[in-house]
Design a protein around this motif. Structure first.
Motif, short mmCIF file in Angstrom:
data_model
loop_
_atom_site.label_atom_id
_atom_site.label_comp_id
_atom_site.label_asym_id
_atom_site.label_seq_id
_atom_site.Cartn_x
_atom_site.Cartn_y
_atom_site.Cartn_z
N VAL A 148 -0.94 34.97 -22.81
CA VAL A 148 -1.87 34.28 -21.92
C VAL A 148 -1.04 33.94 -20.69
O VAL A 148 -0.02 33.27 -20.80
CB VAL A 148 -2.43 33.00 -22.59
CG1 VAL A 148 -3.27 32.21 -21.60
CG2 VAL A 148 -3.22 33.35 -23.83
N ASP A 149 -1.47 34.45 -19.54
CA ASP A 149 -0.64 34.30 -18.35
C ASP A 149 -1.54 34.22 -17.12
O ASP A 149 -2.59 34.86 -17.07
CB ASP A 149 0.30 35.50 -18.23
CG ASP A 149 1.35 35.31 -17.15
OD1 ASP A 149 2.39 34.71 -17.45
OD2 ASP A 149 1.10 35.76 -16.02
N LEU A 150 -1.10 33.47 -16.14
CA LEU A 150 -1.85 33.33 -14.89
C LEU A 150 -2.05 34.68 -14.21
O LEU A 150 -3.09 34.94 -13.61
CB LEU A 150 -1.14 32.36 -13.94
CG LEU A 150 -1.83 32.07 -12.61
CD1 LEU A 150 -3.23 31.50 -12.84
CD2 LEU A 150 -0.98 31.14 -11.77
N PHE A 151 -1.10 35.59 -14.34
CA PHE A 151 -1.22 36.92 -13.74
C PHE A 151 -2.49 37.62 -14.24
O PHE A 151 -3.27 38.16 -13.46
CB PHE A 151 0.01 37.77 -14.06
CG PHE A 151 -0.04 39.15 -13.45
CD1 PHE A 151 0.49 39.36 -12.19
CD2 PHE A 151 -0.60 40.21 -14.14
CE1 PHE A 151 0.44 40.63 -11.62
CE2 PHE A 151 -0.65 41.48 -13.58
CZ PHE A 151 -0.12 41.69 -12.31
N PHE A 152 -2.71 37.61 -15.55
CA PHE A 152 -3.89 38.28 -16.13
C PHE A 152 -5.18 37.54 -15.78
O PHE A 152 -6.22 38.16 -15.60
CB PHE A 152 -3.74 38.44 -17.64
CG PHE A 152 -2.54 39.28 -18.00
CD1 PHE A 152 -2.42 40.58 -17.54
CD2 PHE A 152 -1.54 38.76 -18.79
CE1 PHE A 152 -1.32 41.36 -17.86
CE2 PHE A 152 -0.43 39.53 -19.13
CZ PHE A 152 -0.32 40.83 -18.66
N TYR A 153 -5.10 36.23 -15.70
CA TYR A 153 -6.26 35.46 -15.28
C TYR A 153 -6.66 35.85 -13.86
O TYR A 153 -7.83 36.12 -13.58
CB TYR A 153 -5.96 33.96 -15.36
CG TYR A 153 -7.06 33.10 -14.79
CD1 TYR A 153 -8.17 32.76 -15.57
CD2 TYR A 153 -7.02 32.65 -13.47
CE1 TYR A 153 -9.19 31.99 -15.04
CE2 TYR A 153 -8.04 31.89 -12.94
CZ TYR A 153 -9.13 31.56 -13.73
OH TYR A 153 -10.15 30.80 -13.21
N GLN A 154 -5.69 35.90 -12.97
CA GLN A 154 -5.96 36.26 -11.58
C GLN A 154 -6.42 37.71 -11.47
O GLN A 154 -7.29 38.04 -10.67
CB GLN A 154 -4.72 36.04 -10.70
CG GLN A 154 -4.28 34.59 -10.62
CD GLN A 154 -5.27 33.75 -9.85
OE1 GLN A 154 -6.42 33.61 -10.22
NE2 GLN A 154 -4.80 33.18 -8.76
N PHE A 155 -5.83 38.60 -12.28
CA PHE A 155 -6.25 40.00 -12.29
C PHE A 155 -7.73 40.09 -12.66
O PHE A 155 -8.50 40.81 -12.02
CB PHE A 155 -5.40 40.79 -13.28
CG PHE A 155 -5.73 42.25 -13.30
CD1 PHE A 155 -5.08 43.13 -12.46
CD2 PHE A 155 -6.72 42.74 -14.13
CE1 PHE A 155 -5.40 44.48 -12.46
CE2 PHE A 155 -7.06 44.08 -14.13
CZ PHE A 155 -6.39 44.95 -13.29
N THR A 156 -8.13 39.35 -13.68
CA THR A 156 -9.53 39.35 -14.11
C THR A 156 -10.42 38.77 -13.01
O THR A 156 -11.49 39.32 -12.71
CB THR A 156 -9.70 38.55 -15.41
OG1 THR A 156 -8.92 39.19 -16.42
CG2 THR A 156 -11.14 38.48 -15.85
N TYR A 157 -10.00 37.70 -12.39
CA TYR A 157 -10.75 37.07 -11.31
C TYR A 157 -11.00 38.06 -10.18
O TYR A 157 -12.13 38.23 -9.72
CB TYR A 157 -9.99 35.84 -10.80
CG TYR A 157 -10.63 35.20 -9.59
CD1 TYR A 157 -11.67 34.28 -9.74
CD2 TYR A 157 -10.21 35.52 -8.31
CE1 TYR A 157 -12.26 33.69 -8.63
CE2 TYR A 157 -10.79 34.94 -7.20
CZ TYR A 157 -11.82 34.03 -7.36
OH TYR A 157 -12.41 33.47 -6.27
N PHE A 158 -9.95 38.72 -9.70
CA PHE A 158 -10.11 39.68 -8.61
C PHE A 158 -10.93 40.89 -9.03
O PHE A 158 -11.66 41.47 -8.22
CB PHE A 158 -8.75 40.11 -8.05
CG PHE A 158 -8.19 39.12 -7.07
CD1 PHE A 158 -8.71 39.00 -5.79
CD2 PHE A 158 -7.14 38.30 -7.43
CE1 PHE A 158 -8.21 38.08 -4.88
CE2 PHE A 158 -6.62 37.38 -6.53
CZ PHE A 158 -7.16 37.27 -5.26
N SER A 159 -10.82 41.30 -10.28
CA SER A 159 -11.62 42.43 -10.77
C SER A 159 -13.10 42.09 -10.75
O SER A 159 -13.93 42.89 -10.31
CB SER A 159 -11.19 42.82 -12.18
OG SER A 159 -9.88 43.32 -12.18
N ILE A 160 -13.45 40.89 -11.22
CA ILE A 160 -14.86 40.46 -11.23
C ILE A 160 -15.37 40.34 -9.79
O ILE A 160 -16.48 40.76 -9.46
CB ILE A 160 -15.04 39.14 -12.00
CG1 ILE A 160 -14.60 39.29 -13.46
CG2 ILE A 160 -16.48 38.64 -11.90
CD1 ILE A 160 -15.32 40.35 -14.25
#
Length: 159
Positions: free
Chosen positions: A110-122
């Protein structure tokens, strides 16, 4: 609240994550167009060309926008064009679900990088599928899908 400690992640978001999301989105269009026998050219960024890798062109401002052009489809049907226009967003959502599954399975942390990646993808999916034309008159994927279904016309480049 945005503080000085957020600045490094700000740069990661705009100069690493967003270009990766853009590249994946355009790769979806490219893959689908190739499945239908099309010739492809695609680009990440805007401005002066820095690098050519096969059909991929990387521009100086690589962190801004992307596009894909295709022509000469072997299967030149309305549904093929719709599939090509929708494939960018579909590719983004597949990657988001894959990352989430890997995080859930504890393969990825669980990492901020993947959270941000998901955010930008959406974000990318939402605005790609919204039907509109940009200031230059180019259609979003959603507008291109609408026009192909409604008028039977495909327009290049796709964004």
């Amino acid at each position: 609240m945005f503080t000085l400690s957020d600045i490094p992640m700000f740069f990661v978001n705009f100069f690493i994550i967003l270009p990766i999301v853009t590249l994946l989105h355009e790769a979806g269009h490219v893959l689908m167009a190739r499945l239908f026998g099309g010739r492809i050219k695609f680009c990440i960024g805007t401005g002066k060309t820095l690098l050519h890798i096969g059909p991929l062109e990387i521009k100086k401002k690589y962190f801004m926008e992307g596009w894909c052009q295709y022509e000469d489809l072997t299967y030149n049907k309305t549904w093929a064009h719709v599939a090509i226009y929708a494939a960018g967003s579909l590719f983004n959502i597949i990657v988001v679900f894959t990352l989430n599954a890997l995080i859930y399975a504890k393969v990825l942390p669980v990492d901020l990088f993947f959270y941000q990646f998901t955010y930008f993808s959406i974000y990318f999916i939402f605005f790609s599928l919204m039907p509109y034309r940009n200031d230059g008159g180019k259609p979003s994927d959603g507008m291109a899908i609408y026009e192909v279904i409604r008028y039977g016309k495909a327009e290049d480049p796709i964004d």
